[in-house]
Design a protein around this motif. Structure first.
Motif, mmCIF file in Angstrom:
data_model
loop_
_atom_site.group_PDB
_atom_site.id
_atom_site.type_symbol
_atom_site.label_atom_id
_atom_site.label_comp_id
_atom_site.label_asym_id
_atom_site.label_seq_id
_atom_site.Cartn_x
_atom_site.Cartn_y
_atom_site.Cartn_z
ATOM 1 N N TYR B 257 -6.760 -6.319 0.996
ATOM 2 C CA TYR B 257 -6.654 -5.158 -0.055
ATOM 3 C C TYR B 257 -7.457 -5.257 -1.264
ATOM 4 C CZ TYR B 257 -3.248 -4.086 3.400
ATOM 5 O OH TYR B 257 -2.522 -3.387 4.116
ATOM 6 N N GLY B 438 -10.993 7.959 -4.107
ATOM 7 C CA GLY B 438 -9.939 8.052 -3.797
ATOM 8 C C GLY B 438 -9.107 8.516 -4.787
ATOM 9 N N VAL B 456 -4.047 7.581 -6.009
ATOM 10 C CA VAL B 456 -4.074 6.999 -5.493
ATOM 11 C C VAL B 456 -5.291 5.515 -5.904
ATOM 12 C CG1 VAL B 456 -5.649 6.554 -3.055
ATOM 13 C CG2 VAL B 456 -4.519 8.776 -3.780
ATOM 14 N N PRO B 460 -12.532 5.117 -0.541
ATOM 15 C CA PRO B 460 -14.119 4.031 0.267
ATOM 16 C C PRO B 460 -14.726 2.903 -0.339
ATOM 17 C CG PRO B 460 -14.198 6.697 0.223
ATOM 18 C CD PRO B 460 -12.942 5.837 -0.723
ATOM 19 N N ASP B 466 -10.272 -1.341 2.001
ATOM 20 C CA ASP B 466 -9.371 -0.643 2.944
ATOM 21 C C ASP B 466 -9.005 0.554 2.171
ATOM 22 O OD1 ASP B 466 -7.430 0.128 4.679
ATOM 23 O OD2 ASP B 466 -6.608 -1.400 5.273
ATOM 24 N N SER B 467 -9.415 1.479 2.136
ATOM 25 C CA SER B 467 -9.401 3.329 2.230
ATOM 26 C C SER B 467 -8.144 3.438 2.031
ATOM 27 C CB SER B 467 -10.357 3.635 2.627
ATOM 28 O OG SER B 467 -11.036 3.877 3.470
ATOM 29 N N ARG B 468 -7.639 3.090 3.187
ATOM 30 C CA ARG B 468 -6.261 3.825 3.623
ATOM 31 C C ARG B 468 -5.142 3.370 3.068
ATOM 32 N NH1 ARG B 468 -6.882 1.020 9.398
ATOM 33 N NH2 ARG B 468 -6.634 -0.909 7.876
ATOM 34 N N THR B 469 -5.240 3.005 1.836
ATOM 35 C CA THR B 469 -4.094 2.803 1.135
ATOM 36 C C THR B 469 -4.680 3.018 -0.865
ATOM 37 O OG1 THR B 469 -5.184 0.331 0.567
ATOM 38 C CG2 THR B 469 -3.701 0.090 2.178
ATOM 39 N N GLU B 478 3.588 0.031 0.740
ATOM 40 C CA GLU B 478 3.257 0.629 2.456
ATOM 41 C C GLU B 478 2.224 -0.385 3.198
ATOM 42 O OE1 GLU B 478 2.117 4.429 3.421
ATOM 43 O OE2 GLU B 478 3.943 4.951 2.103
#
Lengths: 521, 521
Positions: B257, B438, B456, B460, B466-469, B478
């Motif tokens: 991350y 984000g 957030v 991207p 890692d844009s998912r977090t 998480e």
């Protein structure tokens, strides 16, 4: 191939379906696509994305339901083709069709339930000192076009409209599938059903495409295309690692969800083994030989303490195995790899027994044994052999069983057979196994993956390339989403998931507290 | 350094804190560690992991609360040292200490609330045909030891006990921090507080370690250590990409991350600009020069339609800028990089104005302008300049503003200033911006990141790897968790999060439906 709604014949080498049971090639001829086809499919997917992601959850749910209905309508013809191209028995394929439509409908249900939005609202505190707290809201949005690589071993459930496609479409991502060479005819029938559903729903045609081609060629081009934003893959360790490397080498790296390699250890604890060794041995062979062992969750490793219980297990397993008929494997290549894998094991472990011999493209089931020290000293003995092959690791005591649990690589599953007398041993073993596997199961066999909300079909490397997710079950949608925060966005412009009045009727986390659709702002 | 509770002096090169405001080196001398220190810290973390992850959520919450209390107790000395080592004003550091303790307490609250467990139960259906449905339960478990790389620009909130450390410790992961060279003394004070909290809680000493060393040397060794299972990083694009490459090259790849690079575009819509161009120009310079522009969320790009509104904005910004004093930068290296970045921009864009000049280690704020076509044709104009530097992109019309929104890379934030008359334009712009950032914010400035549940701080690539977090806010926990499924596990052996009777009092998803702690199995 079908690119954005239009059937296209590639200009590359010809491929044909192959009936491994009959040993004969099937009509018609298909042809590989090339980089131009990748370009066309990716461009269409990128064009479709803003429109497709703006559809309502209900619209996408109806779309997924419609795909399921169309697959059912394709029924007999689809099943017959999948049986012919896989060599798998008809009841298995009929069941797999049910699972496939069930997956599509599960994601429709997930869309309608709405928690996938991850809606959160932190309300403004304009009077807070020293600085006011802004209004901050959060929801998940789709990543973008997704590349899906079909698996050989589930021509429906892990293929063109399988779990990866269903979860990506549910998330709002257009999908470009690379169909598997093992079942081009099945892929075409399913792709035509999806394409018809796209058209009927009035969605942009680029929402879905199907390509054929090699992994190193077309597959790598697809993963490297800048318009592709995530990858789903089920297949070999080599294939998955190659795609992960291609994704990491992009100017903009993207997530790869590759499900790759697992030997699915089964731990037989002393009490269970003592009480029902023979029964377990017979059941084990049933799981081992199911579908010619061509499951990601095939039990490729048995771990137990040596003694009379294990002897009874082995004797029963050997007898059941000897009576196990040779069954067709999916493709001649897979059969060849299987035979080579078995040969490697034979050079390093002791043969316990084999199933009935068959032809060149059948699975001649094999069972080996070794001791724990030999096993722990050899990486080769941990390598997955795709097909009915398993290795029994004889341990001196339960401490050595724990050492094996510590020594194995990441797995999709870890299984324990335990009686109540084994609970103290199991209690020590469980924390070791949950660090190694995505699913820990008791008193059953790992084959058969329930499609439900709590399922995890995933696990630490090399079982998958990303242990933080699952490819089966409702959580799979999360792989294709990312959170966005909206700070002080005017109420008239807020996305409905986080708008005042809760127009989507969602569970939302408001100032940290879960609030039901009936309550809250 | 502190390795598993023990102060250790490295054998590598000496470093010292540096007071950029006074231009002088600080005592004491610190020394870099080497591969042996990495080994020792990673081994201790791996040894601590099974014990630490087995602690209750309440025990970890108390531990985090205790760290927060100890940082407050360190109070004046800690603040003074952080001010000296960063050159940042005391009120800023005092506020940052509050943010840091607030983050620790937020994760304590998250632990007590319990939704982080992701508890799900799908009940058995023993009578289902053709096969019974097993009992399947799911919860999240921690990934394992985490390497955290401190940032230079937040010596407390993104450093030794910053957001990455707090969220990883909350998840149940031991943490090995690589401290930043810019503030070794601050790092030591904080690490001693964490170490005392570890000891007082009776946790294994390997739960926390602090190392010093170079990124390419010690940092890469840390990320490559097989016992490290995830990485948190805040810093430069080059540094983040190097760590991501090292993580991907491991035999077992791990998640990284990395928060890296963002120019945080601000879109001034015509109505807002027409009505309050001068006011916006002054506020912009306030955000741009805050903390010498050393924020990940510094507004490095202004996008607006050319005309009298923008002229008023530029005139006010130029005037405010001219009055902006030169302020110290964090380190001489950062000051040098800043000057070089500004020089590059000067070669490619037109200078609007600069702040007051200062010495070699101060930030001589700079503002440039160019037209949209030039901007879109140049990657260099999109490069982040860390410090008070910004570029105004003049567009012919709002369509060209949209083209800029489409043409930019991934960002941490995207800001819109809009009046009600701008809502139609904003409605078109918002979907473009949420694909790039984000966080999308209206009518404010991106500096200042609220620590809350809906935040957030991510986005991207290249904003993050890692844009998912998110690295800020409660969802950050998480990043260090993965789901495990428990199938037919005997009730006596189930983890408490998914046990019958709900002993942990959690919200759980039962057969797909959210059930409150007061209800359900």
């Amino acid at each position: 191939m079908i690119i954005a709604g239009t059937p296209v014949t590639g200009t590359g080498p010809q491929i044909r379906g192959f009936d491994p049971a009959a040993g004969q090639q099937l009509d018609p001829v298909y042809r590989y696509g090339d980089a131009n086809d990748v370009q066309a499919a990716a461009a269409a997917a990128a064009e479709a994305f803003p429109v497709y992601r703006a559809t309502t959850a209900e619209a996408r749910a109806r779309f997924l339901d419609d795909i399921a209905a169309r697959l059912e309508a394709a029924g007999e013809g689809l099943i017959a083709r999948a049986v012919a191209e896989s060599g798998l028995p008809q009841p298995r394929i009929t069941g797999e069709l049910g699972r496939t439509t069930g997956q599509l409908r599960l994601f429709a249900e997930v869309l309608r339930e709405g928690s996938w939005n991850g809606a959160r609202i932190d309300t403004a505190q304009p009077d807070r000192t020293p600085v006011p707290r802004p209004d901050v809201r959060q929801r998940f949005i789709p990543l973008g076009p997704v590349a899906v690589f079909s698996a050989s071993n589930f021509p429906l459930a892990f293929s063109v409209a399988g779990g990866d496609t269903a979860s990506a479409l549910a998330a709002g991502c257009p999908v470009v599938v690379k169909g598997h060479d093992a079942h081009p005819g099945t892929s075409e029938i399913v792709a035509r059903a999806v394409t018809a559903a796209v058209a009927d729903a009035g969605l942009p045609p680029g929402t879905f495409s199907l390509l054929f081609g090699t992994g190193p060629g077309l597959g790598t081009a697809l993963v490297s295309d800048p318009r592709i934003k995530a990858v789903g893959f089920t297949g070999s360790r080599g294939g998955g690692l190659a795609l992960a490397a291609a994704a990491a080498a992009r100017p903009e790296p993207i997530p790869v969800y590759a499900e790759m390699s697992s030997i699915n250890p089964v731990f037989l604890l002393p009490g269970a083994l003592g009480g029902r060794g023979a029964e377990l041995g017979r059941a084990f062979i049933g799981s081992l030989t199911l579908g010619s062992g061509q499951f990601c969750t095939n039990p490729g490793l048995i771990v137990a303490v040596d003694g009379p219980g294990l002897d009874a297990f082995v004797a029963a397993a050997r007898a059941a195995l000897a009576a196990a008929p040779a069954t067709a494997m999916l493709t001649p290549v897979i059969a060849g790899n299987y035979a080579a894998g078995v040969q490697k094991l034979a050079a390093r472990a002791e043969l316990v027994g084999r199933g009935e011999p068959g032809g060149e493209t059948t699975c001649h089931a094999a069972l080996f044994t070794t001791d724990a020290q030999t096993f722990l000293a050899s990486d080769d003995l941990q390598a997955e052999v795709f097909g009915s092959s398993s290795l029994i690791v004889r341990c001196a005591d339960t401490a050595e069983m724990q050492a094996v649990a510590r020594g194995i690589e990441g797995q999709l599953t870890a299984t324990v057979h335990a009686d109540e007398s084994d609970h103290d041993v199991a209690r020590e073993l469980l924390p070791l196994l949950e660090l190694k596997a995505g699913r820990v199961l008791f008193d059953g066999w790992p084959t058969g993956v329930e499609v439900c909300h709590a399922m995890v079909h995933g696990g630490p490397f090399p079982a998958t390339s990303d242990s933080r997710t699952t490819s089966v079950g409702s959580r799979a949608i999360e792989r294709f989403l990312r959170p966005v925060a909206y700070q002080n966005v005017p109420k008239a412009l807020l996305p409905s998931a986080v708008a005042d009045g809760n127009p989507d009727g969602l569970w939302r986390r408001v100032d940290g507290v879960l609030v039901s659709p009936a309550e809250g702002p």
